[in-house]
Scaffold this motif. Structure first.
Motif, PDB file in Angstrom:
ATOM      1  N   GLY A  91      -0.269  -0.096  -5.692  1.00  0.00           N
ATOM      2  CA  GLY A  91      -1.552  -0.290  -5.030  1.00  0.00           C
ATOM      3  C   GLY A  91      -2.272   1.006  -4.740  1.00  0.00           C
ATOM      4  N   GLU A  92      -3.349   0.866  -3.986  1.00  0.00           N
ATOM      5  CA  GLU A  92      -4.218   1.997  -3.659  1.00  0.00           C
ATOM      6  C   GLU A  92      -3.727   2.714  -2.404  1.00  0.00           C
ATOM      7  OE1 GLU A  92      -6.612   2.965  -5.758  1.00  0.00           O
ATOM      8  OE2 GLU A  92      -5.889   1.328  -7.005  1.00  0.00           O
ATOM      9  N   ILE A  93      -4.357   3.837  -2.083  1.00  0.00           N
ATOM     10  CA  ILE A  93      -4.082   4.530  -0.827  1.00  0.00           C
ATOM     11  C   ILE A  93      -4.614   3.662   0.316  1.00  0.00           C
ATOM     12  CG2 ILE A  93      -4.658   6.552   0.589  1.00  0.00           C
ATOM     13  CD1 ILE A  93      -4.783   8.155  -2.061  1.00  0.00           C
ATOM     14  N   VAL A  94      -3.795   3.512   1.344  1.00  0.00           N
ATOM     15  CA  VAL A  94      -4.158   2.706   2.504  1.00  0.00           C
ATOM     16  C   VAL A  94      -4.599   3.628   3.637  1.00  0.00           C
ATOM     17  CG1 VAL A  94      -3.315   1.057   4.231  1.00  0.00           C
ATOM     18  CG2 VAL A  94      -2.521   0.908   1.849  1.00  0.00           C
ATOM     19  N   ASP A  95      -5.700   3.251   4.291  1.00  0.00           N
ATOM     20  CA  ASP A  95      -6.152   3.933   5.507  1.00  0.00           C
ATOM     21  C   ASP A  95      -5.949   2.947   6.645  1.00  0.00           C
ATOM     22  OD1 ASP A  95      -7.489   5.057   7.663  1.00  0.00           O
ATOM     23  OD2 ASP A  95      -9.174   5.761   6.456  1.00  0.00           O
ATOM     24  N   SER A  96      -4.955   3.209   7.492  1.00  0.00           N
ATOM     25  CA  SER A  96      -4.611   2.278   8.569  1.00  0.00           C
ATOM     26  C   SER A  96      -5.463   2.454   9.820  1.00  0.00           C
ATOM     27  CB  SER A  96      -3.145   2.465   8.957  1.00  0.00           C
ATOM     28  OG  SER A  96      -2.984   3.705   9.642  1.00  0.00           O
ATOM     29  N   GLY A  97      -6.298   3.477   9.830  1.00  0.00           N
ATOM     30  CA  GLY A  97      -7.054   3.805  11.031  1.00  0.00           C
ATOM     31  C   GLY A  97      -6.425   4.956  11.804  1.00  0.00           C
ATOM     32  N   ALA A 102       0.537   5.899   0.672  1.00  0.00           N
ATOM     33  CA  ALA A 102       0.564   5.324  -0.677  1.00  0.00           C
ATOM     34  C   ALA A 102       2.016   5.103  -1.069  1.00  0.00           C
ATOM     35  CB  ALA A 102      -0.117   6.260  -1.673  1.00  0.00           C
ATOM     36  N   PHE A 103       2.324   3.886  -1.511  1.00  0.00           N
ATOM     37  CA  PHE A 103       3.690   3.501  -1.857  1.00  0.00           C
ATOM     38  C   PHE A 103       4.003   3.764  -3.327  1.00  0.00           C
ATOM     39  CE2 PHE A 103       2.608   0.636   1.688  1.00  0.00           C
ATOM     40  CZ  PHE A 103       3.658   0.913   2.549  1.00  0.00           C
ATOM     41  N   PHE A 104       5.242   4.205  -3.577  1.00  0.00           N
ATOM     42  CA  PHE A 104       5.764   4.351  -4.929  1.00  0.00           C
ATOM     43  C   PHE A 104       7.274   4.170  -4.884  1.00  0.00           C
ATOM     44  CE2 PHE A 104       5.961   8.517  -3.068  1.00  0.00           C
ATOM     45  CZ  PHE A 104       6.966   9.225  -3.704  1.00  0.00           C
ATOM     46  N   ARG A 105       7.923   4.214  -6.030  1.00  0.00           N
ATOM     47  CA  ARG A 105       9.377   4.013  -6.101  1.00  0.00           C
ATOM     48  C   ARG A 105      10.001   5.073  -6.995  1.00  0.00           C
ATOM     49  NH1 ARG A 105      11.108  -0.817  -4.033  1.00  0.00           N
ATOM     50  NH2 ARG A 105       9.418  -2.200  -3.420  1.00  0.00           N
ATOM     51  N   ASP A 106      11.257   5.371  -6.700  1.00  0.00           N
ATOM     52  CA  ASP A 106      11.994   6.263  -7.596  1.00  0.00           C
ATOM     53  C   ASP A 106      12.494   5.446  -8.794  1.00  0.00           C
ATOM     54  OD1 ASP A 106      14.396   4.953  -6.912  1.00  0.00           O
ATOM     55  OD2 ASP A 106      15.228   6.668  -5.844  1.00  0.00           O
ATOM     56  N   PRO A 107      13.114   6.072  -9.787  1.00  0.00           N
ATOM     57  CA  PRO A 107      13.550   5.325 -10.974  1.00  0.00           C
ATOM     58  C   PRO A 107      14.577   4.220 -10.698  1.00  0.00           C
ATOM     59  CG  PRO A 107      13.449   7.662 -11.469  1.00  0.00           C
ATOM     60  CD  PRO A 107      13.246   7.520  -9.985  1.00  0.00           C
ATOM     61  N   ASP A 108      15.258   4.269  -9.550  1.00  0.00           N
ATOM     62  CA  ASP A 108      16.210   3.220  -9.178  1.00  0.00           C
ATOM     63  C   ASP A 108      15.567   2.109  -8.365  1.00  0.00           C
ATOM     64  OD1 ASP A 108      19.061   3.927 -10.038  1.00  0.00           O
ATOM     65  OD2 ASP A 108      18.356   5.815  -9.204  1.00  0.00           O
ATOM     66  N   GLY A 109      14.272   2.228  -8.060  1.00  0.00           N
ATOM     67  CA  GLY A 109      13.580   1.201  -7.294  1.00  0.00           C
ATOM     68  C   GLY A 109      13.578   1.421  -5.798  1.00  0.00           C
ATOM     69  N   ASN A 110      14.056   2.573  -5.332  1.00  0.00           N
ATOM     70  CA  ASN A 110      14.010   2.874  -3.906  1.00  0.00           C
ATOM     71  C   ASN A 110      12.569   3.100  -3.464  1.00  0.00           C
ATOM     72  OD1 ASN A 110      16.917   3.062  -3.150  1.00  0.00           O
ATOM     73  ND2 ASN A 110      16.895   4.634  -4.750  1.00  0.00           N
ATOM     74  N   ALA A 111      12.187   2.461  -2.355  1.00  0.00           N
ATOM     75  CA  ALA A 111      10.823   2.561  -1.852  1.00  0.00           C
ATOM     76  C   ALA A 111      10.590   3.917  -1.189  1.00  0.00           C
ATOM     77  CB  ALA A 111      10.559   1.442  -0.850  1.00  0.00           C
ATOM     78  N   LEU A 112       9.478   4.548  -1.553  1.00  0.00           N
ATOM     79  CA  LEU A 112       9.047   5.820  -0.991  1.00  0.00           C
ATOM     80  C   LEU A 112       7.568   5.710  -0.652  1.00  0.00           C
ATOM     81  CD1 LEU A 112      10.741   8.078  -3.665  1.00  0.00           C
ATOM     82  CD2 LEU A 112      11.564   7.720  -1.333  1.00  0.00           C
ATOM     83  N   MET A 113       7.092   6.618   0.183  1.00  0.00           N
ATOM     84  CA  MET A 113       5.693   6.599   0.587  1.00  0.00           C
ATOM     85  C   MET A 113       5.205   8.021   0.829  1.00  0.00           C
ATOM     86  SD  MET A 113       4.252   5.378   4.331  1.00  0.00           S
ATOM     87  CE  MET A 113       5.194   3.902   4.336  1.00  0.00           C
ATOM     88  N   LEU A 114       4.037   8.333   0.304  1.00  0.00           N
ATOM     89  CA  LEU A 114       3.332   9.543   0.723  1.00  0.00           C
ATOM     90  C   LEU A 114       2.593   9.177   1.992  1.00  0.00           C
ATOM     91  CD1 LEU A 114       1.812  10.707  -2.679  1.00  0.00           C
ATOM     92  CD2 LEU A 114       3.901  11.536  -1.570  1.00  0.00           C
ATOM     93  N   HIS A 115       2.606  10.054   2.989  1.00  0.00           N
ATOM     94  CA  HIS A 115       2.060   9.695   4.301  1.00  0.00           C
ATOM     95  C   HIS A 115       1.392  10.898   4.964  1.00  0.00           C
ATOM     96  CE1 HIS A 115       2.295   8.980   8.694  1.00  0.00           C
ATOM     97  NE2 HIS A 115       1.975   7.749   8.334  1.00  0.00           N
ATOM     98  N   ARG A 116       0.302  10.634   5.660  1.00  0.00           N
ATOM     99  CA  ARG A 116      -0.344  11.666   6.478  1.00  0.00           C
ATOM    100  C   ARG A 116      -1.037  11.007   7.660  1.00  0.00           C
ATOM    101  NH1 ARG A 116       0.257  17.067   7.319  1.00  0.00           N
ATOM    102  NH2 ARG A 116      -1.389  17.683   8.742  1.00  0.00           N
ATOM    103  N   ARG A 117      -0.560  11.307   8.859  1.00  0.00           N
ATOM    104  CA  ARG A 117      -1.212  10.838  10.083  1.00  0.00           C
ATOM    105  C   ARG A 117      -2.378  11.772  10.376  1.00  0.00           C
ATOM    106  NH1 ARG A 117      -0.094   7.839  14.544  1.00  0.00           N
ATOM    107  NH2 ARG A 117       1.983   7.328  13.767  1.00  0.00           N
ATOM    108  N   TYR A 118      -3.554  11.203  10.676  1.00  0.00           N
ATOM    109  CA  TYR A 118      -4.701  12.026  11.029  1.00  0.00           C
ATOM    110  C   TYR A 118      -5.194  11.773  12.446  1.00  0.00           C
ATOM    111  CZ  TYR A 118      -7.323   7.812   9.647  1.00  0.00           C
ATOM    112  OH  TYR A 118      -7.796   6.526   9.526  1.00  0.00           O
ATOM    113  N   ALA A 119      -4.676  10.784  13.116  1.00  0.00           N
ATOM    114  CA  ALA A 119      -5.058  10.487  14.503  1.00  0.00           C
ATOM    115  C   ALA A 119      -3.857  10.766  15.394  1.00  0.00           C
ATOM    116  CB  ALA A 119      -5.489   9.034  14.645  1.00  0.00           C
ATOM    117  N   PRO A 120      -4.100  11.125  16.642  1.00  0.00           N
ATOM    118  CA  PRO A 120      -2.969  11.407  17.546  1.00  0.00           C
ATOM    119  C   PRO A 120      -2.117  10.179  17.803  1.00  0.00           C
ATOM    120  CG  PRO A 120      -5.084  11.665  18.676  1.00  0.00           C
ATOM    121  CD  PRO A 120      -5.383  11.298  17.273  1.00  0.00           C
ATOM    122  N   ARG A 121      -0.859  10.418  18.071  1.00  0.00           N
ATOM    123  CA  ARG A 121       0.049   9.332  18.449  1.00  0.00           C
ATOM    124  C   ARG A 121      -0.353   8.801  19.813  1.00  0.00           C
ATOM    125  NH1 ARG A 121       4.688   8.965  15.415  1.00  0.00           N
ATOM    126  NH2 ARG A 121       5.097  10.741  14.081  1.00  0.00           N
TER     127      ARG A 121
END
Length: 124
Positions: A91-97, A102-121
């Motif tokens: 899928g596309e890059i998600v902006d959660s607010g 952005a989700f992807f998988r390694d060659p074995d199918g393990n779920a990985l994600m590129l992530h960047r928080r831009y708002a304070p916790r």
């Protein structure tokens, strides 16, 4: 309660150590910490990523669906760099607010994600 000092490592399973070594080491560019016939450890930011072949101890393989969020400075730029190396994204890059991911998988199918928080916790 127990006293937790830090996370020493997180693990994903593989069926092919050499393929995993190429993906995590060359495609993602993670430095190798240690390696042997059934296991490779990579530096993943502040934690070690252990990639392990469970068949070496008689355990079954199963990819993780939970996923590992990999913090990057710019999700779109990191995604483009990985796509140029042949990585497919789910899928596309998600902006959660509060973050981009952005989700992807390694060659074995393990779920990985590129992530960047831009708002304070938000503290509760």
């Amino acid at each position: 309660m127990i006293e937790v000092e830090t996370v020493d490592f997180v693990s994903v399973l593989t069926q092919d150590i050499q393929r995993a070594k190429q993906f995590y080491g060359e495609t993602l560019g993670l430095p190798i910490e240690t390696e042997d016939e059934h296991d490779v450890e990579f530096t993943l930011g502040q934690v070690t990523l252990d990639v392990f072949n469970p068949a070496s101890i008689g355990r079954p393989f199963s990819p993780t669906e939970a996923g590992i969020a990999i913090r990057v400075p710019d999700v779109a730029a990191a995604r483009a760099a990985l796509e140029a190396k042949g990585v497919d994204f789910d899928g596309e890059i998600v902006d959660s607010g509060v973050c981009h991911f952005a989700f992807f998988r390694d060659p074995d199918g393990n779920a990985l994600m590129l992530h960047r928080r831009y708002a304070p916790r938000v503290t509760r």
